[in-house]
Design a protein around this motif. Structure first.
Motif, mmCIF file in Angstrom:
data_model
loop_
_atom_site.group_PDB
_atom_site.id
_atom_site.type_symbol
_atom_site.label_atom_id
_atom_site.label_comp_id
_atom_site.label_asym_id
_atom_site.label_seq_id
_atom_site.Cartn_x
_atom_site.Cartn_y
_atom_site.Cartn_z
ATOM 1 N N PHE A 64 0.511 -1.007 -0.256
ATOM 2 C CA PHE A 64 0.041 0.118 0.464
ATOM 3 C C PHE A 64 0.967 1.253 0.110
ATOM 4 O O PHE A 64 0.639 2.102 -0.461
ATOM 5 C CB PHE A 64 -0.784 0.012 1.083
ATOM 6 C CG PHE A 64 -2.255 -1.137 1.202
ATOM 7 C CD1 PHE A 64 -2.358 -2.108 1.972
ATOM 8 C CD2 PHE A 64 -3.006 -0.644 0.208
ATOM 9 C CE1 PHE A 64 -2.820 -3.229 1.405
ATOM 10 C CE2 PHE A 64 -4.580 -1.419 0.536
ATOM 11 C CZ PHE A 64 -4.198 -2.847 0.208
ATOM 12 N N GLY A 65 1.851 1.176 0.754
ATOM 13 C CA GLY A 65 2.776 2.028 0.761
ATOM 14 C C GLY A 65 3.887 2.901 -0.852
ATOM 15 O O GLY A 65 3.504 3.694 -1.391
ATOM 16 N N ALA A 66 3.969 1.152 -1.335
ATOM 17 C CA ALA A 66 4.421 1.191 -2.611
ATOM 18 C C ALA A 66 3.157 1.912 -3.996
ATOM 19 O O ALA A 66 3.417 3.092 -4.241
ATOM 20 C CB ALA A 66 4.375 0.070 -3.685
ATOM 21 N N ALA A 93 4.091 5.000 -6.019
ATOM 22 C CA ALA A 93 3.991 5.365 -7.365
ATOM 23 C C ALA A 93 2.878 6.287 -7.989
ATOM 24 O O ALA A 93 2.503 6.872 -9.565
ATOM 25 C CB ALA A 93 2.957 4.111 -7.495
ATOM 26 N N THR A 94 0.921 6.269 -7.203
ATOM 27 C CA THR A 94 0.271 6.888 -7.220
ATOM 28 C C THR A 94 0.809 8.662 -7.406
ATOM 29 O O THR A 94 0.604 9.966 -8.063
ATOM 30 C CB THR A 94 -0.953 6.998 -6.881
ATOM 31 O OG1 THR A 94 -1.257 6.165 -6.365
ATOM 32 C CG2 THR A 94 -2.282 8.455 -7.085
ATOM 33 N N ILE A 95 1.955 9.074 -6.322
ATOM 34 C CA ILE A 95 2.454 10.590 -6.269
ATOM 35 C C ILE A 95 3.586 10.375 -7.517
ATOM 36 O O ILE A 95 3.617 12.471 -7.921
ATOM 37 C CB ILE A 95 2.466 10.299 -5.323
ATOM 38 C CG1 ILE A 95 1.858 9.880 -4.134
ATOM 39 C CG2 ILE A 95 3.256 11.912 -4.930
ATOM 40 C CD1 ILE A 95 0.879 11.544 -3.292
ATOM 41 N N GLY A 96 4.079 9.854 -7.627
ATOM 42 C CA GLY A 96 5.512 9.838 -8.570
ATOM 43 C C GLY A 96 4.152 10.028 -10.197
ATOM 44 O O GLY A 96 4.694 10.936 -10.922
ATOM 45 N N LEU A 97 3.295 8.834 -10.467
ATOM 46 C CA LEU A 97 2.806 8.968 -11.582
ATOM 47 C C LEU A 97 2.542 10.271 -11.758
ATOM 48 O O LEU A 97 2.138 11.498 -12.678
ATOM 49 C CB LEU A 97 1.654 8.255 -11.981
ATOM 50 C CG LEU A 97 0.928 8.235 -12.844
ATOM 51 C CD1 LEU A 97 2.000 7.602 -14.222
ATOM 52 C CD2 LEU A 97 -0.392 6.774 -13.291
ATOM 53 N N LEU A 98 1.731 11.365 -10.736
ATOM 54 C CA LEU A 98 0.861 12.671 -10.478
ATOM 55 C C LEU A 98 1.722 13.662 -10.452
ATOM 56 O O LEU A 98 2.036 14.799 -11.512
ATOM 57 C CB LEU A 98 0.628 12.904 -9.386
ATOM 58 C CG LEU A 98 -0.891 12.701 -8.763
ATOM 59 C CD1 LEU A 98 -1.396 12.237 -7.970
ATOM 60 C CD2 LEU A 98 -2.655 13.442 -9.953
ATOM 61 N N THR A 99 2.955 13.351 -10.582
ATOM 62 C CA THR A 99 3.997 14.276 -11.213
ATOM 63 C C THR A 99 4.697 13.972 -11.998
ATOM 64 O O THR A 99 4.837 15.406 -12.496
ATOM 65 C CB THR A 99 5.378 13.712 -9.709
ATOM 66 O OG1 THR A 99 4.640 14.318 -8.058
ATOM 67 C CG2 THR A 99 6.310 15.193 -9.644
#
Lengths: 333, 312, 344
Positions: B32-34, B38-44
């Motif tokens: 879940f941490g990953a 990953a979501t934040i990374g994708l957003l950025t």
């Protein structure tokens, strides 16, 4: 005790008592200052809202009818209410499903470097302008829609409708029920339009996750070490330790997390603009869907009185629904 | 195809993560941490890709200059970042004491019957659609602050300090009112969850109520930290209410909170609907989002550093 | 335009006994045009015609036509000169308005303002003008700045026109932004010595309040030199005159599938009548099936039925929301002709 030290104790007591009163007074003052504007706004909404609901035709009309135009005398928020209930429920479910384990991870396993990275990530997610989250979901939706419809949802809805044709041959008396279901199912499942309720729900989920995660994390991080060790010792499996034994210690906080997050997304406007788009009519969830905050957003900024007051009525309804959920959850949990 | 794969793989991934929870708990949790990382990374990454056209054309100027001239397709968002920083600072500075006050008042001072009602009403404001807060700010708070602040400043320095009712200060105060319930809800939980034995020990030592409150707050410091970041994030991300009371001045770089200004979140909310009509406005707005994200990461890095050092 | 579209949609829903739902949401003129071109919407609506750059992308494949007229008024807040006190409203011209928003005219007692208002000249106070504009991108701003660009050349050179512009008053004088017509309306009511531009309805619905703090201004039409008060008749006069000027200049009516930016330029700052007005345009594809819309035949039939109604029944006074002005018949006919070009 000699008389002298008795005096000294009393002097110290008086000083501490003074600080006590001043300190508590300060806290009370801050508390009141924080709360007065909130109560003013809530009472403003309820006063104007109840007035509005009465003038627009009464509660039942308000909850089911279509919204008023500038020269209508009655109207309601029916389609928008249905949309909000559906999208908020979905969003909350997914938000808790992902937010809770995430919070456990961040709170329980603080020592790990990756957990701190995840915590930083969650803190950053909270601060995103909500409209940006909506735009992101819109972008993903645009990319995925065609293929999604072609490979998954198209065949699925074909299968369901052919099922609807096929079952009556086997289940005679239930024929009417099946065909009724058959009319309703396309409202929920089917090929998706560019704007639909599910995109809206996903945007709401992304917004809710950090709220649930942060509060859950605080709860698990506050568990005292002795208690944690005791839990692990008695529970056998880690799963039992964290979720069963420690339940009492954290459940209140987790409930607060879930309620606060749900309340937040129920009132969100910006992320729905480009995902659910909004709708002033009853329409399938696979297409543009309305939401109460979207109506309030639109109506409160027109110059037409009947629409402005309906916005306050809508806000009053929304607040009441959330308040009811709070009360039920707190009584049971 | 890419988006489709993303969506389709997501659900099995989450289900697998859940299954993992039952088998090897810690690895399940890490998934879940990953997921969130990953979501934040994708957003950025999305922000960067969307912002690329203007970065390519202007370089770092879009991040460092204060400008908003769509007719000439010239954009710079530093004034918005400053606005975000100023309004969030004002908001948090006002909100944290108020949230602590609410938490202590509810738990220590109020009689048992009122606790639930008071608490629920405060939590309820979390659901209030922000446009209602915005309207209240527009009609009530703005003019009120305009009068009060100017009266005080006329007395102190002989001049009106707030040029209009709608300034960064107004936005900061409105934000403070809006974010207090979030911080208060979290801190209240922490405060109430102080174990009974600990509470009894505190009183057994002869502490006054005030001293007990301070000790319990220290006990609940994790919750206070959580509430702080929740409230700060909320303040930085608030779009609508801020947009309605902040004064909308895009052209001037200012650090004076009593002047009209703009924040990144409200800039995006205000300008995005019509941005598609211009060539570089959408990239400029995403550049603003990117700047905000990087700034948020910076704050978090600093916070983690301080915490590791202080070992809270 | 959103209230009018919404009202038409509901009235039409009733007229067709619930058969046809037209879902119109207000997401901004720019977004409306963009989403339409991306085929996420069945039709788009906007306060300005399709921007030229975007027109190029889809030239000849879609039609645009006006459906309703809106107008913009200038409201002001001057405690010494409220309408309730003096019984008079201010006169303003495009030059003075431009200079105020350019930050060149900074105080109400400026000689240029005095020259236009001899009856009130001695009462004009020497206080700084707070020029209120929109902080969100808006069709109202676009129409307002287009008018100033056409009427006063220096404005065109320094500022230009668009959904959002850089207002020199923000830097040089006291400029302020507010969100939405509602925000500007409220800002002017609350801020002494301010001036702002709002859609007609936001003033007319609050006329009493504005009369108590200041008022609304007469605007001079630079082409015929007369001062016009914002009324439905004066605006309709302006619309008809603008179309006439286009026909005289280009020799024919505007073609529905042509670029309408030249049209809007002629319609702005018309030869007669109240000069600050705006049309709302609707975009439709010419061939929905070819553009890839599912269920094209049904959609086209519904759209044509709806817009035919809008351009005929919808223009009747009973169906026009307060604050908007119906199209002159010649202009409505343009839309009906455009509909003929839409097929499935």
């Amino acid at each position: 005790m000699t008389a002298k030290s008795h005096d000294r104790v009393q002097v110290v007591d008086a000083e501490r008592q003074l600080i006590n009163w001043l300190g508590l007074g300060l806290f009370a003052f801050l508390g009141v200052v924080a709360v007065v504007p909130l109560f003013l706004i809530i009472s403003d909404v309820y006063i104007k809202g109840i007035d509005a609901i009465n003038s627009l035709g009464g509660l039942w009309v308000f909850l089911t009818e279509l919204p008023p135009t500038p020269y209508d005398e009655s109207g309601g928020i029916g389609p928008m209410l249905v949309g909000t209930l559906y999208m908020t429920a979905l969003g909350a479910l997914l938000g808790i499903a992902v937010g809770f384990p995430l919070g456990v991870y961040i709170g329980e396993m603080r020592k790990e470097k990756f957990a701190n990275v995840a915590r930083a990530g969650v803190n950053v997610l909270v601060e995103f302008p909500t409209i940006v989250v909506g735009l992101f979901v819109y972008a993903v939706m645009s990319l995925a829609k065609e293929d999604l419809n072609r490979y998954m949802l198209g065949p699925l809805s074909n299968a369901i409708s052919s099922l609807g044709e096929w079952t009556p041959r086997f289940i005679g008396p239930l024929d009417n029920v099946i065909s009724l279901l058959g009319e309703w199912i396309p409202w929920f499942i089917g090929p998706l339009d560019g704007f639909n309720a599910y995109a809206g729900a996903v945007a709401l989920t992304l917004i809710m996750i950090p709220y649930v995660a942060l509060i859950t994390a605080s709860a698990y991080a506050s568990v005292e070490q002795p208690l944690r060790e005791a839990a692990y010792a008695t529970a056998g499996r880690e799963f039992n330790a964290l979720f069963v034994v420690l339940r009492k210690a954290v459940s209140r906080a987790v409930l607060t997390a879930a309620l606060l997050g749900t309340a937040k997304i129920a009132g969100e406007t910006a992320p729905l603009l480009f995902t659910a788009f909004g709708n002033f009519y009853y329409a399938p969830f696979t297409g543009p869907t309305g939401a109460v905050p979207l109506w309030i957003w639109y109506a409160a900024q027109t110059p037409y009185d009947v629409q402005i007051v309906s916005a306050y009525g809508a806000a009053a309804v929304l607040l009441t629904i959330i308040l009811t959920i709070f009360i039920i959850a707190r009584i049971r949990g | 195809m890419l988006g489709f794969l993303l969506v389709v793989l997501l659900i099995p991934y989450l289900i697998a993560a859940y299954a993992l929870l039952l088998v090897k708990l810690k690895w399940g949790l890490r998934q879940f941490g990953a997921f969130i990382v990953a979501t934040i990374g994708l957003l950025t990454a999305t922000f960067f890709v969307e912002a690329y056209p203007i970065i390519e054309r202007d370089g770092l100027a879009v991040f460092l200059e204060a400008r908003w001239d769509p007719v000439r397709e010239s954009y710079g968002v530093i004034q918005a970042l400053t606005g975000t920083i100023l309004t969030s600072a004002v908001a948090i500075a006002l909100a944290m004491p108020m949230a602590l006050g609410v938490a202590v008042t509810i738990n220590e001072i109020l009689p048992a019957r009122l606790k639930g009602i008071f608490g629920s009403l405060v939590d309820l404001t979390a659901t209030m659609p922000t446009v209602i807060f915005g309207l209240w700010g527009l009609f009530v708070l703005g003019p009120f602050l305009h009068d009060v602040v100017n009266s005080v400043s006329r007395f102190l320095v002989g001049d009106d300090v707030m040029t209009s009712p709608y300034t960064l200060f107004t936005a900061g105060v409105l934000l403070a009112i809006m974010i207090t319930p979030y911080a208060a809800a979290v801190i209240r939980e922490g405060y109430a969850l102080v174990p009974k034995p600990v509470e009894e020990a505190i009183y057994a030592m002869g502490a006054t109520k005030f001293e007990a409150a301070l000790i319990k707050l220290r006990y609940a410091r994790n919750y206070i930290l959580g509430g702080f970041f929740l409230a700060l994030g909320r303040a930085m991300g608030e779009t609508v209410a801020v947009a309605m009371v902040v004064g909308g001045n895009f052209s001037r770089f200012t650090t004076n909170i009593f002047e009209s200004g703009i924040t990144i979140s409200s800039l995006i909310a205000l300008q995005f609907p019509n941005a598609a009509a211009y060539q570089y406005m959408v990239p400029a707005l995403f550049a603003g989002a990117l700047l905000l994200t990087l700034f948020g990461l910076a704050i978090n890095a600093v916070a983690i550093y301080i915490i590791q050092r202080g070992q809270i | 335009m959103a209230p009018q579209m919404f009202s038409w949609s509901r009235t039409f829903h009733r007229v067709t006994e619930g058969r046809i739902q037209v879902n119109y949401q207000s997401i901004g003129s720019g977004a409306g045009a963009a989403q339409f071109l991306e085929k996420k919407l069945d039709f788009g609506a906007s306060d300005v015609p399709m921007p030229r750059a975007r027109y190029e992308q889809a030239a000849g494949r879609f039609v645009q036509f006006p459906v309703i007229i809106g107008s913009i008024v200038l409201v002001y807040n001057i405690p010494e000169l409220t309408y309730s006190k003096t019984g008079k409203y201010l006169n303003l011209t495009s030059e003075v308005i431009s200079l105020i928003y350019m930050g060149e005219i900074k105080e109400w007692c400026d000689p240029k303002i005095k020259a236009l208002n001899p009856g009130l000249a001695d009462k004009l106070p020497c206080k700084e003008i707070v020029a209120v504009h929109r902080s969100d991108g808006s069709g109202t701003t676009a129409a307002f700045t287009l008018y100033l660009s056409r009427a006063y050349q220096p404005w065109n050179q320094t500022v230009g026109w668009g959904f959002t512009v850089k207002w020199p008053a923000d830097e040089k004088a006291k400029g302020m932004g507010a969100k939405g017509n509602e925000g500007v309306a409220q800002a002017v009511l609350q801020t002494p010595y301010s001036i702002g531009y709002v859609e007609f309805a936001y003033w007319s619905k609050n006329k009493d309040k504005y009369d108590r703090v200041g008022g609304v201004s007469f605007v001079r039409n630079d082409n015929d030199g007369k001062y016009y008060f914002p009324t439905a008749e004066n605006v309709a006069m302006g619309a008809a005159a603008g179309l006439e000027r286009y026909k005289r200049k280009y020799g024919a009516k505007p073609a529905p599938d042509a670029d309408w930016n030249p049209v809007s330029i002629e319609l702005s700052n018309p030869p007669r009548g109240y000069p600050i007005l705006a049309f709302t345009y609707v975009f439709l594809w010419k061939d929905y099936a070819a553009e890839g819309y599912g269920d094209a035949a049904t959609k086209v039939a519904l759209l044509k039925e709806f817009f035919r109604w809008v351009l005929t029944e919808g223009q009747k006074p009973a169906n026009v929301v307060e604050g908007y002005i119906p199209l002159p018949p010649e202009v409505a006919k343009l839309g009906l002709e455009a509909l003929e070009l839409v097929k499935s």
